[in-house]
Structure formats: C-alpha cells, structure tokens
Write a protein that holds these residues in place. Structure first.
Motif, PDB file in Angstrom:
ATOM      1  N   PRO A 167       0.939  -1.084   0.020  1.00 35.65           N
ATOM      2  CA  PRO A 167       0.014  -0.145  -0.072  1.00 35.65           C
ATOM      3  C   PRO A 167       0.698   1.214   0.091  1.00 35.65           C
ATOM      4  O   PRO A 167       0.244   2.375  -0.531  1.00 35.65           O
ATOM      5  CB  PRO A 167      -0.675  -0.273   1.480  1.00 35.65           C
ATOM      6  N   ALA A 185       4.863   2.043  12.313  1.00 29.79           N
ATOM      7  CA  ALA A 185       4.159   2.169  13.559  1.00 29.79           C
ATOM      8  C   ALA A 185       4.658   2.744  14.473  1.00 29.79           C
ATOM      9  O   ALA A 185       4.277   3.404  15.791  1.00 29.79           O
ATOM     10  CB  ALA A 185       3.268   0.924  13.789  1.00 29.79           C
ATOM     11  N   VAL A 215       8.062  -1.909  13.069  1.00 36.06           N
ATOM     12  CA  VAL A 215       6.824  -2.445  12.929  1.00 36.06           C
ATOM     13  C   VAL A 215       5.946  -1.619  12.297  1.00 36.06           C
ATOM     14  O   VAL A 215       5.892  -0.467  11.873  1.00 36.06           O
ATOM     15  CB  VAL A 215       6.136  -1.815  14.715  1.00 36.06           C
ATOM     16  N   ASP A 217       1.945  -1.572  10.415  1.00 35.88           N
ATOM     17  CA  ASP A 217       0.675  -2.015  10.165  1.00 35.88           C
ATOM     18  C   ASP A 217       0.178  -2.128   8.695  1.00 35.88           C
ATOM     19  O   ASP A 217      -0.083  -1.345   8.119  1.00 35.88           O
ATOM     20  CB  ASP A 217      -0.420  -0.762  10.919  1.00 35.88           C
ATOM     21  N   ALA A 219      -1.873  -3.645   5.856  1.00 39.45           N
ATOM     22  CA  ALA A 219      -3.465  -3.759   5.539  1.00 39.45           C
ATOM     23  C   ALA A 219      -3.641  -5.403   5.333  1.00 39.45           C
ATOM     24  O   ALA A 219      -4.624  -5.852   6.113  1.00 39.45           O
ATOM     25  CB  ALA A 219      -3.950  -3.367   4.160  1.00 39.45           C
ATOM     26  N   ALA A 220      -2.728  -6.100   4.978  1.00 41.64           N
ATOM     27  CA  ALA A 220      -3.070  -7.488   4.408  1.00 41.64           C
ATOM     28  C   ALA A 220      -2.586  -8.610   5.616  1.00 41.64           C
ATOM     29  O   ALA A 220      -3.233  -9.451   5.751  1.00 41.64           O
ATOM     30  CB  ALA A 220      -2.555  -7.838   3.243  1.00 41.64           C
ATOM     31  N   THR A 223      -0.351  -6.368  12.144  1.00 42.47           N
ATOM     32  CA  THR A 223       0.791  -5.832  12.562  1.00 42.47           C
ATOM     33  C   THR A 223       2.051  -6.645  12.315  1.00 42.47           C
ATOM     34  O   THR A 223       2.010  -7.509  12.896  1.00 42.47           O
ATOM     35  CB  THR A 223       0.654  -5.412  14.039  1.00 42.47           C
ATOM     36  N   GLU A 225       6.073  -7.329  12.775  1.00 40.90           N
ATOM     37  CA  GLU A 225       7.338  -6.983  13.493  1.00 40.90           C
ATOM     38  C   GLU A 225       8.298  -7.355  12.841  1.00 40.90           C
ATOM     39  O   GLU A 225       8.475  -8.687  12.438  1.00 40.90           O
ATOM     40  CB  GLU A 225       7.157  -7.514  14.709  1.00 40.90           C
ATOM     41  N   ASN A 251       6.850 -11.200  13.499  1.00 38.26           N
ATOM     42  CA  ASN A 251       5.472 -11.457  13.782  1.00 38.26           C
ATOM     43  C   ASN A 251       4.915 -11.120  12.497  1.00 38.26           C
ATOM     44  O   ASN A 251       5.317  -9.963  12.155  1.00 38.26           O
ATOM     45  CB  ASN A 251       5.095 -10.724  14.914  1.00 38.26           C
ATOM     46  N   ASP A 253       0.725 -12.129  10.201  1.00 32.33           N
ATOM     47  CA  ASP A 253      -0.305 -12.939   9.976  1.00 32.33           C
ATOM     48  C   ASP A 253       0.333 -13.935   9.037  1.00 32.33           C
ATOM     49  O   ASP A 253      -0.196 -13.940   7.725  1.00 32.33           O
ATOM     50  CB  ASP A 253      -1.353 -12.220   9.554  1.00 32.33           C
TER      51      ASP A 253
ATOM     52  N   SER B 155      -8.946 -12.674   6.644  1.00 31.28           N
ATOM     53  CA  SER B 155      -9.336 -11.102   6.347  1.00 31.28           C
ATOM     54  C   SER B 155      -9.324 -10.638   4.814  1.00 31.28           C
ATOM     55  O   SER B 155      -8.987 -11.348   4.001  1.00 31.28           O
ATOM     56  CB  SER B 155      -8.280 -10.273   6.870  1.00 31.28           C
ATOM     57  N   LEU B 156     -10.342  -9.839   4.536  1.00 32.60           N
ATOM     58  CA  LEU B 156     -10.315  -9.004   3.452  1.00 32.60           C
ATOM     59  C   LEU B 156      -9.172  -8.350   2.905  1.00 32.60           C
ATOM     60  O   LEU B 156      -8.613  -8.050   3.878  1.00 32.60           O
ATOM     61  CB  LEU B 156     -11.657  -8.157   3.506  1.00 32.60           C
ATOM     62  N   ARG B 157      -8.944  -8.651   1.474  1.00 39.98           N
ATOM     63  CA  ARG B 157      -7.919  -7.681   1.130  1.00 39.98           C
ATOM     64  C   ARG B 157      -8.228  -6.497   0.746  1.00 39.98           C
ATOM     65  O   ARG B 157      -8.822  -6.207  -0.146  1.00 39.98           O
ATOM     66  CB  ARG B 157      -7.314  -8.439  -0.253  1.00 39.98           C
ATOM     67  N   THR B 158      -8.022  -5.522   1.608  1.00 42.81           N
ATOM     68  CA  THR B 158      -8.643  -4.197   1.570  1.00 42.81           C
ATOM     69  C   THR B 158      -7.971  -3.309   0.459  1.00 42.81           C
ATOM     70  O   THR B 158      -8.450  -2.298   0.074  1.00 42.81           O
ATOM     71  CB  THR B 158      -8.665  -3.445   2.851  1.00 42.81           C
ATOM     72  N   ASN B 159      -6.913  -3.669  -0.176  1.00 44.30           N
ATOM     73  CA  ASN B 159      -6.206  -3.079  -1.218  1.00 44.30           C
ATOM     74  C   ASN B 159      -6.319  -3.768  -2.364  1.00 44.30           C
ATOM     75  O   ASN B 159      -5.812  -3.398  -3.498  1.00 44.30           O
ATOM     76  CB  ASN B 159      -4.855  -2.926  -1.028  1.00 44.30           C
ATOM     77  N   ASP B 229      -9.686   3.720   8.494  1.00 48.38           N
ATOM     78  CA  ASP B 229      -8.395   3.373   7.901  1.00 48.38           C
ATOM     79  C   ASP B 229      -8.433   4.163   6.632  1.00 48.38           C
ATOM     80  O   ASP B 229      -9.164   3.959   6.004  1.00 48.38           O
ATOM     81  CB  ASP B 229      -8.620   1.912   7.556  1.00 48.38           C
ATOM     82  N   SER B 231      -6.355   4.653   4.195  1.00 50.30           N
ATOM     83  CA  SER B 231      -5.848   4.147   2.843  1.00 50.30           C
ATOM     84  C   SER B 231      -7.214   3.318   2.201  1.00 50.30           C
ATOM     85  O   SER B 231      -7.293   3.328   1.190  1.00 50.30           O
ATOM     86  CB  SER B 231      -4.614   3.191   2.821  1.00 50.30           C
ATOM     87  N   LEU B 373       1.436  -8.974  21.376  1.00 50.83           N
ATOM     88  CA  LEU B 373       2.760  -8.633  21.406  1.00 50.83           C
ATOM     89  C   LEU B 373       2.957  -7.532  22.590  1.00 50.83           C
ATOM     90  O   LEU B 373       2.139  -7.159  23.158  1.00 50.83           O
ATOM     91  CB  LEU B 373       2.969  -7.733  19.985  1.00 50.83           C
ATOM     92  N   ARG B 376       2.114  -3.902  22.919  1.00 48.92           N
ATOM     93  CA  ARG B 376       1.062  -3.619  21.875  1.00 48.92           C
ATOM     94  C   ARG B 376      -0.141  -4.184  22.062  1.00 48.92           C
ATOM     95  O   ARG B 376      -0.417  -5.088  22.806  1.00 48.92           O
ATOM     96  CB  ARG B 376       1.660  -3.835  20.439  1.00 48.92           C
TER      97      ARG B 376
END
Lengths: 489, 377
Positions: A167, A185, A215, A217, A219-220, A223, A225, A251, A253, B155-159, B229, B231, B373, B376
């Motif tokens: 992005p 972040a 770090v 954030d 989108a896909a 977060t 790391e 870290n 997803d 998750s939805l691919r928001t881009n 969000d 973007s 984490l 965070r």
C-alpha cells in the motif's frame, strides 16, 4: 484457518509408543497390550480348550478400560499429560553421530543426487565463480529486503518486501528513507534511531551494520514486526555504494502471508523462465505478430504518448517504437527486463522503462497518456478491476486502453498446435523443441490456474465500472484471447 | 401457504384469478396450497390462529400473506397492527408479507408492496422476491456437500479492488434477496452495498476453492468505534467514484460510531457507559453467505473468526442486531439478548433484536488467543 497445519504433523507408530512410555498410564497400557498380544499368540498356537486364555484376555482388557475411566473421572489431568508430552517430545534431542550417519545412508538412494561425492575445494571455488551472478538472485526472494543508495534513498526492494509494503510503495519509491519511516507504526523510535545514526556519521563513525526493531501495520497481514539488519554494500575499492536492509520477520499473520509469498515467488519464477522460452518460440510467430498488430490498431490517430503495461521481453515495445510513439513501459520481472534490455530498444531515445508492477504504481503520476496497451497481461493480474481504474485515470479523455487477454472460455490447444506446425514448416522446430515444450507446459499451467479466472462479461463490466466504453471486442489468436479497445468516456 | 386477506371484494376476485393463472409458475410451497380467503371484518384473530396452526404442523414451512390491511388506511408509512402482530407472532418463521396499497413503496417490516391493479407479471415477480427471501432464511433442504478444506476464512484484502467489488457485490445481492435495500441502492450503478461503517470495520471473507478456482462465498464485518483506515477509505472512494448513491452512503457517517447505537433508542444506557469509560466497541454485522453455500457451517466459521479478530484487536464490548430467527445462532457464540431493545432498524427497514456478547465469553476468547505482542494492543 488454513489446511497446512493439519497435515504438517505426521504421527508414526514409533512416536506414539515413545510418547506413551513417558506417561505412567501409557506405560501401563503398553504392558497390558504386550501381555494381550502374547496371550493371543499362545492361544493361537495351543490346541484344545482356549476358554481360560480368552477369559484372561477379556478380563485384562476390562481392567484397562475400567482404570482409564476411573482416572478420567478422578484425575483428568493425567490423561491430558499424555497429550502435552506428545507435543514436547516432538522437540527431539540431537541425534547421536551414528544415527545421523545411518539416516544419511538410508536416504542416499531415495533423495535425488544424494549419492554424489562431496565437492573438492577446487570444485567449490569453480562452482562459486560460475554461479556468482546466479547466486546474486538470492536476496530477491524470501526475506523482505530493501536497498538504499549511499544517500539513503530507496532504490529497490525484493518480492517479499513488495508484498508487505504494497500500500505504501508508490509513496516511498525513489524517496529518502524518512518517507518509509513515516509509514511505520513505531516511527518515533525509528526517527530517534535515525538521528542517532546521523550523529555517529557526523562524528566519523559510519556503522558497518545497523540493527533495530521495525513495526508496520500492513493492511493485508496485520501488525508486522521485524528486526532490521542493514548492511553496507561496497564496491571493489571499498567505497560505500549502497545499503542492503533485510527485515527479519518476527511477527506476521502467516496464514495470510505464507500463501501469498508462495504464490508470488512461484509467479516470479514462472514468468522469468517463461520469458526466455517464449521469446525464442513466439517472437517470430506470425499469429503473435498479428495479435500485436490488432491490439495496437486501437491506439487513436494522432496519439503520441503510449503506456505499455507488462512489457515482458519487449516485443510489443519494439512494435510501438517502430510506429514512432513515445513509450513508457512497465515491467516487474528482472529476467524479462534483462531479455528486453538485450534488444537495445532504448537507443531510440523514446523509451522509458519503469521497473515495477503495474499493480503497485500510481499510473496517473506518470502523466497522461493517449493510449495504454497490454498484450496478454491482464489475465495475470491479482486485481484486474483496480488496474482498469488506474488505467482510466492515466488516460486523457477519449484515450484508448487496448489490450488482449485470455478469458473463462479460453482453450490454448489450437494456438499451441499452430505454433508447432509453423515451427515445423520453417524448419526451426528441432532447434527450439526444448523451448517449445516449456512454453506448452507453462501455458497448460497458466490455463488451469489463472488464465480462465474471469469471463468476457466480467471484463466488460469492470471496464464499464472504470469509466470505459468498449469500441472493439473480438476473439483472436486462434480463440486463445479477446482483443478489446476500450475508450475512456 | 398463500393467504389472501383482502377486504375489497373486486380486488380479492382479481387477485384470486391472477393467482390461478400464475399457479404453475409459483414456488412449490405456494403453488396449489390452501389459500384462505378471509373476510377481514373481525377475523384478524382467526387469521393469526390459522397461520399458527399451519406453522405448528410438520409440513408448515413457508407462508405469504397478501393483504390490503397491512398498511394503515390513508397510506401512512407505518405498518398497522395486523402487520405488527404478525411480526411478533411469526418473527421466527418463514413468513412473508405483501401489502396492497395505492402507491407501492418500501414500508417497515413489510416485504413488498403492490398496487391493486397490478399485472400478472408484477404479482408473479413480487411473489418470487418474497419466496426467494423466505427460501434464503429457511434452512436449506439439502446443503451442498463440501470438502472441509475447500473453505477458507481470512481477512478481506482491503487493497484489492477486484476482491472488494466481489465482497460488496455479494452483500448487495443477498441484501437484495432479503429486501433490505432502499430502492436507489437496489438500482445503483455499481450494485455494491457499502457504507461509512465499512471504513472503520474489521472485514472477513469466506472463500470456496474448487480445483484451482476460488470464489468469495461469505462475508462478515465487525464495525468498531475507532479511527477510520485512511488508505482503505481512499480505495473505496475510488471504487464508487462513478456511483453517486454508493458514494453518498460512504460519505454519511454514523454519528455515534456504531450503526446499532443509532437505530435503537433503548441503547442509551449502554451508549452512556461506553462513552463514559471510553470503551472500544464492536458491532458484528453483514454475516452473509451466498445462497448456494448455506447450511454448510460457513456463517459459524465467519462469526468465530470475526470475534477472535476483533477481540484480538482490543474490542471490549461486542453488539449485534439481528432478525429474531437468528437469535439461537448468536446465542451459540456467547451473545445474549438485550432485553427491551427491539425495533425497526434504519438501514434495512426491519424489526430486529439487539444482542450483546457476554463478558465471560469475550474473556474466554481473549485467553485462548495467541500471546499479544509486548507493549502493543
């Protein structure tokens, strides 16, 4: 939610027995089972009355079930203990040397090339010299990495970095690293670190290596790391020329990232290998030249600036340059670009190459074009609808997007047959057979994986939604593709 | 079963004849079923009783009431007592309503409205729209047999604009079946059901993989009262650029953050608590599964993952509003009805109940999550 976890743990009888024997209850069950087995063997070998032994076996079995039930009620933790033991026992201690040798020998004939003798030190040196350029591809892949010039501007990044930072790529390309830091972040900590770094440099202590946590954030992938490890890259005279900044993943997803990375690496390799072969097989193929012609005909009269998406090895680029257009070509695959640059198309002075994926750049920022062209590219995009919108934004009003793509009813057989017969007719089949076979294999793969994802109607709908009207829409190239000329309304 | 309750004798005759003509093309649950034509002087009670008896029987699966009594005389926007009583009695059943009125338009809790001079074709279409909705909310007779590994929730691919279009268009098509869409959204250019709550929501998709092809078959979102969000917002704006209706929905914020806070007056106490303690709240909504994939457990997968994702991101309290018919589904996931909070929901024009997730259920999910984490959320 992925399926990979379920299949990754394989159980063998040996591991079950090993796990069972570590738990008192499991040990008990093992002993009973062994006794049962012995009794069974004795019963089978004995003639006459077996009822005594059979009764003994039944009673013993009953005792096992009863005791497990009692334990389950009284102290269920004892049973759970077995499960957790199984987990911890998966961390096996290092094998004794003899066992390692045994395993290696056992797999010698089962694993490809394992029987080869070890490399001598001369062999090693020779290999490294021969492979030097090839080995340089390595950082292009798995560990997210970006490159800074000596003035800390972002000049390049690899496939893994591109996926995670997708992005923000358009905002950081060619910019000072501060633009990347601002997207993080933990930007405050990173800016602090950058100021400290600057102080050190001013005092004449340029670090050879620079490490810190980052770090982002994304989108896909949630977060993300990283542990950043920046290393100086120096020329043969030991001058600092650039920085390679590897971002070790701590870290992410992984359920989302893992499959994406796999797909992306696979695509990158596939297109790279494909480039070499198809260039040899297709660039002189009559129908391919006709297809390029049919797409290019969509460019409106009087057009000067043309944007080419997915330039590949430059066959379309050459046709565009021959017609006198000023061409901007977008291509992301390094092997394709190498092939393209070997054709010396840039001598015309009318070609600009953007090394990036059309999905990652803001096309409108490249200025407004009279036409956008893409021969057999759109079907491979992950986000065709988004690409159409960006193309519309990059076009002048009444500008034309001319492209060809496969679709849900595509059948590549007739096309491949035509290629084969033409190669045979002009006597070059023998010489190019290996490349032809590769083109066939990759086309088959493409046909079953991505080529037939979207229907003709779907493409038409996306174009309309992006603000196009369709001026031309015909099946072509032995019905392998459709050619569309879409005019921006 | 199809029930005609029409007070005007000529209109009743016209509908009886029209239904006889289109009978062969009707839903099997409607076609050639008992049609009780009721004289509606004092028979409201009797009508409700006979519907109760019908739904009480084993084969009583689906009923549609066509009546000129569902909307207040004088064409007031509100449904009358008959409609409200039916809603209260049959909220759990596959029960649909078609109101005959002079100038048909959307009326709360009425599935469709129709003019008394409608053509056979109008009537057939209107009935089909209602039975489609009832089919959608009834459990499927024979759910598709699915390989357990062919469904992925992520998750939805928001881009990715292609995926976003698929996502909001599935929402549009199912909301259209459900009759939830305002006319202008139903007919909008982009056919995307999108609104401002989406830019501060956690989105999930269910994908079905068939061979190499992947298709989006389910959606869910948890709207949160957090910052949008940026973007994602820009991408959505780009997608609906050519669609003024969708753009307007995207630009109109929910003043209290969550849609549920706006639609139910009874939520005031909770809203005060939330604002006083600065709680991060989430509202689960748009749990939607493509019609041909219903009954395979996909909505449960979506709900489970939506709850884990949002609680993992620090949501302290979770709400939802749903049709009464879905109450049991959400109870399974730890939600409990908020007593006294029930009423028409602005966006969809339907009476819904409000539910909140039990604190202990949230805590249980939180403890089962992987370690957060350090330092965070």
């Amino acid at each position: 939610m992925t399926t990979s976890k379920a299949t990754s743990k394989k159980t063998s009888w040996a591991s079950i027995i090993a796990a069972a024997s570590t738990n008192p209850l499991g040990l008990f069950a093992l002993i009973v089972l062994t006794v049962e087995a012995i009794l069974g063997v004795v019963a089978a070998s004995m003639g006459g009355d077996k009822s005594g032994i059979v009764i003994a076996m039944v009673v013993l079995f009953g005792i096992v079930i009863l005791s497990v039930t009692i334990i389950a009620v009284v102290n269920p933790d004892a049973l759970r203990g077995t499960a957790s033991n199984t987990k911890s026992s998966s961390k096996t201690p290092a094998l004794p040397e003899a066992e390692k040798t045994r395993l290696i020998q056992a797999n010698e004939e089962l694993v490809i090339d394992a029987e080869k003798p070890p490399l001598s030190s001369d062999d090693l040196t020779r290999q490294l010299q021969q492979l030097r350029l090839v080995l340089h591809q390595a950082p292009r892949y798995s560990t997210p990495t970006y490159y800074l010039d000596r003035h800390l501007s972002l000049i390049h990044w690899n496939v893994a970095f591109e996926l995670i930072f997708k992005p923000v790529l358009a905002r950081i390309r060619g910019r000072h690293v501060n633009y990347l830091i601002a997207e993080l972040a933990n930007h405050d900590a990173v800016f602090d670190h950058a100021r400290d770094f600057t102080e050190k440099v001013k005092q004449g202590q340029l670090p050879l290596v620079d490490v810190e946590p980052l770090v982002f954030d994304s989108a896909a992938y949630g977060t993300v790391e990283f542990e950043k490890v920046a290393t100086q890259l120096t020329d043969p005279d030991a001058n600092l020329r650039a920085w390679a900044v590897a971002l070790f993943l701590k870290n992410i997803d992984w359920d989302m990232y893992g499959p994406d990375l796999l797909q992306r690496l696979r695509d990158d390799k596939l297109w790279g290998i494909y480039a070499v072969s198809y260039d040899l097989v297709l660039s002189e193929f009559t129908l391919y030249k006709k297809l390029i012609e049919e797409v290019i005909q969509g460019i409106p009269a009087g057009a000067r600036r043309v944007l080419e998406i997915g330039a590949g090895t430059g066959n379309v680029t050459r046709a565009l340059l021959q017609r006198g257009y000023n061409v901007t070509s977008v291509e992301n695959n390094p092997l394709m670009l190498e092939k393209m640059s070997s054709k010396r198309l840039d001598q015309t002075g009318r070609l600009r190459i953007i090394m990036n994926s059309v999905e990652n750049i803001d096309l409108a920022e490249e200025g407004h074009f009279d036409a956008v062209v893409g021969v057999n590219v759109v079907y491979a995009l992950e986000d065709p609808s988004g690409c159409f919108r960006k193309v519309a934004e990059a076009l002048k009003p009444r500008g034309v997007f001319a492209f060809s793509t496969t679709h849900s009813e595509t059948n590549l057989e007739p096309l491949l047959a035509a290629v084969e017969s033409e190669l045979k007719a002009n006597g070059t089949f023998r010489a190019r057979e290996e490349h032809y076979r590769r083109v066939v294999a990759i086309n088959k793969d493409i046909e079953y994986t991505i080529a037939r994802r979207y229907s003709r109607e779907q493409y038409a709908t996306w174009l309309e939604q992006a603000g196009f009207e369709i001026a031309y829409n015909k099946s072509s190239y032995k019905d392998a593709v459709i050619v569309i000329h879409a005019r921006r309304v | 079963m199809l029930v005609l309750a029409i007070s005007c004798p000529e209109t009743r005759k016209r509908f009886q004849d029209a239904l006889a003509r289109i009978d062969s093309r009707m839903h099997p649950q409607m076609s050639a079923r008992v049609r009780e034509v009721v004289e509606l002087d004092n028979e409201q009670r009797g009508l409700i009783e006979s519907l109760k008896t019908y739904f009480g029987r084993d084969n009583g699966k689906m009923a549609v009431l066509i009546s000129d009594w569902l909307v207040r005389p004088g064409g007031d926007r509100e449904a009358n007592t008959l409609a409200r009583e039916c809603q209260a009695e049959f909220g759990q059943n596959a029960f649909g309503t078609i109101a005959i009125m002079p100038r048909p338009r959307r009326v709360e809790d009425i599935d469709r409205t129709i003019n008394s001079n409608c053509t056979d074709c109008d009537l057939e279409n209107t009935l089909r729209l209602v039975t489609d909705r009832l089919d959608y909310i009834s459990p499927p007779a024979c759910p598709r047999a699915l390989n357990a590994h062919s469904i992925t929730v992520r998750s939805l691919r928001t881009n990715n604009e292609t995926e976003l279009r698929e996502y909001f268009s599935l929402r549009h098509s199912v909301y259209s079946i459900m009759g939830y869409l305002e006319e202008e959204v139903e007919d909008s250019r982009s056919k995307l059901e999108v609104n401002e709550a989406d830019v501060h929501a956690i989105h999930l998709v269910a994908l079905h993989r068939d061979g190499k092809q992947e298709r989006l078959v389910g959606t869910a979102r948890v709207v949160t009262n957090t910052e949008p969000d940026g973007s994602f917002q820009r991408t959505l704006e780009a997608i609906v650029r050519n669609d003024p209706v969708a753009r307007q929905h995207l630009d109109t914020p929910y003043s209290l953050g969550l849609p549920i806070f706006q639609s139910h007056k009874g939520m005031n106490r909770i809203i005060q608590e939330v604002f006083a303690r600065d709680k991060t709240c989430g509202e689960l909504s748009r749990v939607i599964v493509a019609p041909e994939f219903r009954g395979c457990g996909i909505s449960r997968m979506l709900i489970g993952e939506a709850l884990r994702k949002s609680i993992g991101k620090g949501v302290d309290r979770l709400f939802l509003e749903c049709l009464q018919v879905h109450e049991a589904l959400y109870q399974e996931h730890g939600f409990k009805r908020i007593s006294g909070v029930v009423g028409p929901v602005v966006d969809v024009g339907r009476t819904m109940i409000a539910m909140e997730m039990r604190a202990e259920s949230i805590e249980r999910i939180r403890t089962e999550l992987p370690m957060p984490l350090p330092g965070r959320m």
